[in-house]
Design a protein around this motif. Sequence first.
Motif, mmCIF file in Angstrom:
data_model
loop_
_atom_site.group_PDB
_atom_site.id
_atom_site.type_symbol
_atom_site.label_atom_id
_atom_site.label_comp_id
_atom_site.label_asym_id
_atom_site.label_seq_id
_atom_site.Cartn_x
_atom_site.Cartn_y
_atom_site.Cartn_z
ATOM 1 N N ASP A 15 46.383 47.654 46.262
ATOM 2 C CA ASP A 15 47.818 47.492 46.354
ATOM 3 C C ASP A 15 48.235 46.543 45.228
ATOM 4 N N GLU A 16 48.759 47.106 44.160
ATOM 5 C CA GLU A 16 49.101 46.327 42.970
ATOM 6 C C GLU A 16 50.098 45.206 43.281
ATOM 7 N N TYR A 17 51.025 45.447 44.193
ATOM 8 C CA TYR A 17 52.008 44.433 44.569
ATOM 9 C C TYR A 17 51.311 43.230 45.213
ATOM 10 N N ASP A 18 50.406 43.485 46.156
ATOM 11 C CA ASP A 18 49.673 42.395 46.805
ATOM 12 C C ASP A 18 48.829 41.627 45.796
ATOM 13 N N VAL A 19 48.196 42.351 44.897
ATOM 14 C CA VAL A 19 47.378 41.704 43.875
ATOM 15 C C VAL A 19 48.235 40.738 43.057
ATOM 16 N N GLU A 20 49.407 41.172 42.621
ATOM 17 C CA GLU A 20 50.283 40.324 41.821
ATOM 18 C C GLU A 20 50.757 39.101 42.612
ATOM 19 N N LEU A 21 51.055 39.278 43.902
ATOM 20 C CA LEU A 21 51.459 38.134 44.732
ATOM 21 C C LEU A 21 50.358 37.088 44.817
ATOM 22 N N ILE A 22 49.125 37.536 44.973
ATOM 23 C CA ILE A 22 47.997 36.608 45.082
ATOM 24 C C ILE A 22 47.771 35.897 43.757
ATOM 25 N N VAL A 29 42.620 34.742 50.723
ATOM 26 C CA VAL A 29 43.132 35.942 51.374
ATOM 27 C C VAL A 29 41.962 36.755 51.908
ATOM 28 N N LEU A 32 40.719 41.928 51.347
ATOM 29 C CA LEU A 32 40.891 42.596 50.062
ATOM 30 C C LEU A 32 39.794 43.636 49.858
ATOM 31 N N GLU A 36 40.578 45.241 44.625
ATOM 32 C CA GLU A 36 41.609 44.199 44.654
ATOM 33 C C GLU A 36 41.019 42.841 44.281
ATOM 34 N N VAL A 40 42.442 40.662 41.213
ATOM 35 C CA VAL A 40 42.914 39.286 41.407
ATOM 36 C C VAL A 40 42.103 38.343 40.516
#
Length: 77
Positions: A15-22, A29, A32, A36, A40
């Motif tokens: 999930d590219e969005y989750d990766v960027e948030l982390i 987290v 993953l 991921e 990250v």
Amino acid sequence: MSGWHKIRPCWTDADEYDVELIVRDPRPVDGLTRRERLLVARGLTERAVPAEEIARIVGVTPRSVYRWRSEGFRQAA
């Protein structure tokens, strides 16, 4: 391909969005996928985060982070 990989394709799911948030807000987290974790770790490496801190965030050993770096994060591509 093993039975486990057929059930959970861990190298293709991310999930590219989750990766960027982390990467933006690095904190430990759980849950993953392997891909991921690599993404990250690559993002945090680009931000000069130490390997020990990256390992703590993604839940691996520092040795894994050093290995991923030496391999150029090839599995994440």
